[in-house]
Design an enzyme around this catalytic site. Sequence first.
Site, short mmCIF file in Angstrom:
data_model
loop_
_atom_site.label_atom_id
_atom_site.label_comp_id
_atom_site.label_asym_id
_atom_site.label_seq_id
_atom_site.Cartn_x
_atom_site.Cartn_y
_atom_site.Cartn_z
N ASP A 11 -7.98 -4.99 -0.31
CA ASP A 11 -8.57 -6.03 -1.20
C ASP A 11 -8.25 -7.63 -1.54
OD1 ASP A 11 -9.48 -4.26 -3.66
OD2 ASP A 11 -8.01 -3.36 -3.68
N HIS B 184 1.07 -1.15 -0.02
CA HIS B 184 0.18 -0.29 0.22
C HIS B 184 0.98 1.28 0.20
CE1 HIS B 184 -3.48 3.00 0.49
NE2 HIS B 184 -4.50 1.68 0.27
C1 LIG Z 1 -0.63 -0.58 -4.02
C2 LIG Z 1 0.76 -0.61 -5.02
C3 LIG Z 1 0.26 -0.13 -6.25
C4 LIG Z 1 1.29 1.21 -3.76
O1 LIG Z 1 2.17 0.74 -4.62
P1 LIG Z 1 3.62 1.94 -4.70
O2 LIG Z 1 3.43 2.88 -3.07
O3 LIG Z 1 3.87 2.58 -5.85
O4 LIG Z 1 5.10 0.88 -4.37
P2 LIG Z 1 5.60 0.73 -5.39
O5 LIG Z 1 4.66 0.19 -6.49
O6 LIG Z 1 6.66 1.54 -5.83
O7 LIG Z 1 6.14 -0.82 -4.52
C5 LIG Z 1 7.33 -0.60 -3.66
C6 LIG Z 1 7.98 -1.71 -3.70
O8 LIG Z 1 8.06 -2.64 -2.87
C7 LIG Z 1 7.26 -3.47 -3.89
N1 LIG Z 1 6.03 -3.98 -3.89
C8 LIG Z 1 5.08 -2.87 -3.70
N2 LIG Z 1 4.03 -4.47 -3.65
C9 LIG Z 1 4.11 -5.41 -4.28
C10 LIG Z 1 3.61 -6.24 -4.56
N3 LIG Z 1 1.97 -6.44 -3.73
N4 LIG Z 1 3.84 -7.80 -4.97
C11 LIG Z 1 5.22 -7.62 -4.56
N5 LIG Z 1 6.15 -6.54 -4.43
C12 LIG Z 1 5.59 -4.97 -4.13
C13 LIG Z 1 8.20 -2.78 -5.36
O9 LIG Z 1 8.38 -4.02 -6.34
C14 LIG Z 1 8.61 -1.96 -4.76
O10 LIG Z 1 9.89 -2.68 -4.93
P3 LIG Z 1 11.62 -2.39 -4.62
O11 LIG Z 1 11.57 -0.92 -3.86
O12 LIG Z 1 12.48 -3.48 -5.29
O13 LIG Z 1 11.41 -2.68 -6.42
C15 LIG Z 1 1.50 -1.47 -5.20
O14 LIG Z 1 1.52 -1.62 -3.66
C16 LIG Z 1 0.95 -2.80 -5.32
O15 LIG Z 1 1.27 -2.29 -7.02
N6 LIG Z 1 0.52 -3.37 -5.15
C17 LIG Z 1 -0.32 -4.26 -5.90
C18 LIG Z 1 -1.86 -4.10 -6.52
C19 LIG Z 1 -2.96 -4.07 -5.99
O16 LIG Z 1 -2.85 -4.85 -3.69
N7 LIG Z 1 -4.13 -2.41 -5.69
C20 LIG Z 1 -4.83 -2.76 -4.50
C21 LIG Z 1 -3.85 -1.26 -3.56
S1 LIG Z 1 -5.71 -1.07 -2.14
#
Ligand SMILES: CC(C)(COP(=O)(O)OP(=O)(O)OC[C@H]1O[C@@H](n2cnc3c(N)ncnc32)[C@H](O)[C@@H]1OP(=O)(O)O)[C@@H](O)C(=O)NCCC(=O)NCCS
Length: 375
Positions: free
Chosen positions: A312, A261
């Site tokens: 979710d 998140h």
């Molecule tokens: C929610 C979300 C978009 C937040 O994204 P964000 O703040 O931009 O964080 P990032 O995507 O940059 O992730 C930061 C790090 O954690 C990792 N990470 C974050 N969520 C992850 C996941 N669900 N699975 C695996 N790795 C994850 C990323 O790969 C990244 O790692 P790195 O620094 O080694 O590259 C992200 O956690 C995600 O894509 N989750 C899955 C989708 C989801 O469940 N969405 C519903 C949200 S309520």
Amino acid sequence: MAEKSSRGLADVVAATTSISDIDGESGRLFYRGYDIHDIAGRISFEECVHLLQRGDLPTQQGLDDLEDELTAARQIGATTEALLPHVVRAATPMEALRTLVSSLSVDDPDAGDSSVEADRRKATRLVAQMPILVARYEAARTGRAPVESDPDLGIAGNFLWQITGRYPSDRAQDLFDTCLVLHADHTMNASTFTARVIAATLSDMHSAITGAMGALRGPLHGGANEAVMNTLTSIEGDVDAVDGFVREELSAGRKLMGFGHRVYKTEDPRATHLRKMSEELGELSGNSRYYEFSRRMEQTVFDTKGLYPNVDFYAASVYHALGIPTDLFTPVFAISRMSGWTAHVIEQHEDNRLIRPGSEYTGPTGRRWADIAER
Ligand SMILES: CC(C)(COP(=O)(O)OP(=O)(O)OC[C@H]1O[C@@H](n2cnc3c(N)ncnc32)[C@H](O)[C@@H]1OP(=O)(O)O)[C@@H](O)C(=O)NCCC(=O)NCCS
């Protein structure tokens, strides 16, 4: 020249709001000052709609009046009705529903009026119409006759009734009602921000909500709940197969939907409630497979990557146990979030300033025009 950008607007405060608040460090969520742990399971979705859209929890009379308004508004206009058979061929339910929601403005009695009073009436109507729309869409695409709405049931119970065609138990109604409360608002998430950007041009409520639907659809936002269920059903074998699946996904550099998140640095407080509901529904149905798979996945993802489940993750096994088709999970999110989106549009219109951020230019500079024959 603009300053350095914040990628994904992380840590940027984009608006003031009195609707909801998150403390990401301690994992707390508040709706208009009420801790979600205090109200989840204690207020109905209708009370939550009153709280978000009108500012306070209702008195009994206020709740009775709102319920009457919401029940009376359980209908879609002739334009949407006519459009329905054409959009059932859309690639996904969210694509169809985005189009149908947009069409609701055509027959809205307050179309063309964005005064606060008209916004409030539209907000109530949209909350009432959204579950009806999903149920009508489901009936149309499966070729079944629509199940008549039951005025004795609240929004949660009536939705389960219309979608499954079975009268839901009191407990199923209560649990789904709590799901709707838990998903109702969440500060400046992508779809709410989208709605506010659109509203801030002084565009209308329906345009803002249509944009929000488009943003919610993506797998990084509301689309994640459907992706979680597809993940759970794709794992063959017993619960031990979950560990291998998680490791394979992570080592291939793929994200696991339902985890992580932007704001919460600890457990998402909504997941705390949904986990318990998933467990209870597993026990009630005599099939705890997806709850147990989810528990194991949560443990393995935390051990390997230190990530917590978000809203979710457990919503997937809960909706599945309630008999909701997997590709309607994101529309169900929209049914709930409609209350928050509309509250934010009202708030934006009440104290508006155009939202127009700057950007950091990264392209070439100093280029000179040349005639087309010489390029
Ligand atoms: C929610 C979300 C978009 C937040 O994204 P964000 O703040 O931009 O964080 P990032 O995507 O940059 O992730 C930061 C790090 O954690 C990792 N990470 C974050 N969520 C992850 C996941 N669900 N699975 C695996 N790795 C994850 C990323 O790969 C990244 O790692 P790195 O620094 O080694 O590259 C992200 O956690 C995600 O894509 N989750 C899955 C989708 C989801 O469940 N969405 C519903 C949200 S309520």
